[in-house]
Design a protein around this motif. Structure first.
Motif, short mmCIF file in Angstrom:
data_model
loop_
_atom_site.label_atom_id
_atom_site.label_comp_id
_atom_site.label_asym_id
_atom_site.label_seq_id
_atom_site.Cartn_x
_atom_site.Cartn_y
_atom_site.Cartn_z
N SER A 144 0.83 -1.21 0.00
CA SER A 144 0.00 0.00 0.00
C SER A 144 0.86 1.25 0.00
N SER A 145 1.91 1.24 0.82
CA SER A 145 2.82 2.39 0.88
C SER A 145 3.52 2.59 -0.46
N SER A 146 3.89 1.47 -1.10
CA SER A 146 4.55 1.56 -2.40
C SER A 146 3.60 2.13 -3.45
N ASN A 147 2.35 1.67 -3.46
CA ASN A 147 1.35 2.21 -4.40
C ASN A 147 1.14 3.70 -4.19
N GLU A 148 1.10 4.11 -2.93
CA GLU A 148 0.89 5.52 -2.62
C GLU A 148 2.06 6.38 -3.11
N GLN A 149 3.27 5.90 -2.86
CA GLN A 149 4.45 6.66 -3.30
C GLN A 149 4.51 6.75 -4.82
N ILE A 150 4.15 5.65 -5.49
CA ILE A 150 4.14 5.67 -6.96
C ILE A 150 3.12 6.68 -7.47
N MET A 151 1.95 6.72 -6.86
CA MET A 151 0.91 7.65 -7.31
C MET A 151 1.28 9.10 -7.00
N GLU A 152 2.00 9.34 -5.90
CA GLU A 152 2.49 10.69 -5.63
C GLU A 152 3.41 11.16 -6.75
N LYS A 153 4.31 10.28 -7.19
CA LYS A 153 5.20 10.62 -8.29
C LYS A 153 4.43 10.80 -9.58
N ASN A 154 3.41 9.94 -9.80
CA ASN A 154 2.59 10.07 -11.00
C ASN A 154 1.86 11.41 -11.03
N MET A 155 1.37 11.85 -9.88
CA MET A 155 0.66 13.12 -9.81
C MET A 155 1.61 14.29 -10.11
N ILE A 156 2.84 14.20 -9.64
CA ILE A 156 3.83 15.25 -9.95
C ILE A 156 4.09 15.28 -11.45
N VAL A 157 4.18 14.10 -12.06
CA VAL A 157 4.39 14.03 -13.51
C VAL A 157 3.21 14.66 -14.25
N LEU A 158 1.99 14.35 -13.81
CA LEU A 158 0.81 14.93 -14.44
C LEU A 158 0.73 16.44 -14.22
N GLN A 159 1.20 16.90 -13.06
CA GLN A 159 1.26 18.35 -12.83
C GLN A 159 2.23 19.01 -13.80
N ASN A 160 3.36 18.37 -14.06
CA ASN A 160 4.32 18.91 -15.04
C ASN A 160 3.71 18.93 -16.44
N ASP A 161 2.92 17.90 -16.76
CA ASP A 161 2.21 17.92 -18.05
C ASP A 161 1.25 19.10 -18.12
#
Length: 272
Positions: A48-65
């Motif tokens: 669960s912690s790994s999924n959360e960390q991955i999604m935090e990074k994904n959200m940062i990537v989407l913010q950059n987009d």
């Protein structure tokens, strides 16, 4: 006599082997039980912690987009990502104005320049909610915000682009909302691709007379409240004065006129 003694020794050895088997079998069962009781929940927590960390990074990537589309006029972005432990959902600007978050901008008279009403902007959001970790992440109005689903607090992981220049007495506000092709909601689990393009841009600049105040009001989503995150951003980063009720006053120099620049973007999310 010797024959009876031999039979007794063989019986003792058989009993010893049975006891040894029972002890070893008991140790194995106990080990499996300990792993099931302590190890498996720990593995789930780590996942669960790994999924959360991955999604935090994904959200940062989407913010950059989003920044590339809104600020750098990149016409189109496409990002593939894996959504684990929950679902990624787009709530567009027109999903439900009675419950969705919105930002209002106005002066002392309740208007901006020649408008008869406050500038009211519904943003919608790109939201991830974890079913296992009970956390929520949103890309809302250019900011990445996080909250615990069972608690009222929230935090901002990546800030938007608002700012105030005290030298020129200029406030710059960015308002970013999401649109979707046909429906109010798009959702996905697992591997998917988020496709964005710029749908509409509106740039306005207003001159506020000396002594006229400038205010922003944030009303949160009923189902995804990020009030604490935006409060910390407004009062901490921008040094706005909190007036309560989600209303904040900009620290303008009242001795001179102020320039208010407002950028409004509608970003179309074609798929997730």
């Amino acid at each position: 006599m010797q024959q009876k003694r031999g039979k007794k020794n063989r019986a003792d050895r058989a009993i010893s082997e049975a006891i040894g088997f029972i002890i070893i079998f008991g140790i194995i069962i106990a080990g499996i039980g300990l792993v099931t009781m302590y190890g498996y929940p720990m593995l789930l927590q780590q996942q669960s912690s790994s999924n959360e960390q991955i999604m935090e990074k994904n959200m940062i990537v989407l913010q950059n987009d989003l920044k590339s589309i809104a600020y750098k006029t990149v016409p189109y972005t496409e990002t593939s990502l894996n959504v684990g432990g929950g679902a990624l959902t787009v709530y567009n600007m027109t999903y439900d104005n009675a419950t969705e978050s919105n930002f209002a901008v106005y002066d002392d008279n309740g208007i901006i320049a020649f408008q008869t009403n406050p500038l009211l902007f519904f943003t919608g959001d790109l939201r991830y909610e974890s079913t296992s970790a009970q956390t929520g992440l949103s890309l809302e109005n250019g900011a990445v915000v996080k909250r615990m689903l069972a608690e009222s607090g929230s935090s901002m992981l990546a800030e938007p682009r608002w700012y105030y220049d005290s030298q020129t007495n200029t406030a710059v506000i960015y308002l970013i909302g999401f649109t979707t092709p046909t429906t109010d909601i798009l959702s996905q689990e697992g591997v998917g691709t988020v496709k964005m393009n710029l749908d509409l841009t509106n740039y306005t600049s207003y001159n506020l007379p000396a002594g006229d105040g400038l205010y922003v009001r944030y009303l949160p989503n009923n189902n995804a409240d990020y009030s604490a995150a935006w409060d910390n951003y407004f009062t901490g980063t921008l040094n706005l004065n909190s007036l309560g009720g989600g209303v904040y006053q900009w620290p303008l120099n009242s001795a001179q006129s102020a320039e208010v620049v407002i950028y409004q973007y509608q970003v179309a999310i074609e798929s997730v």
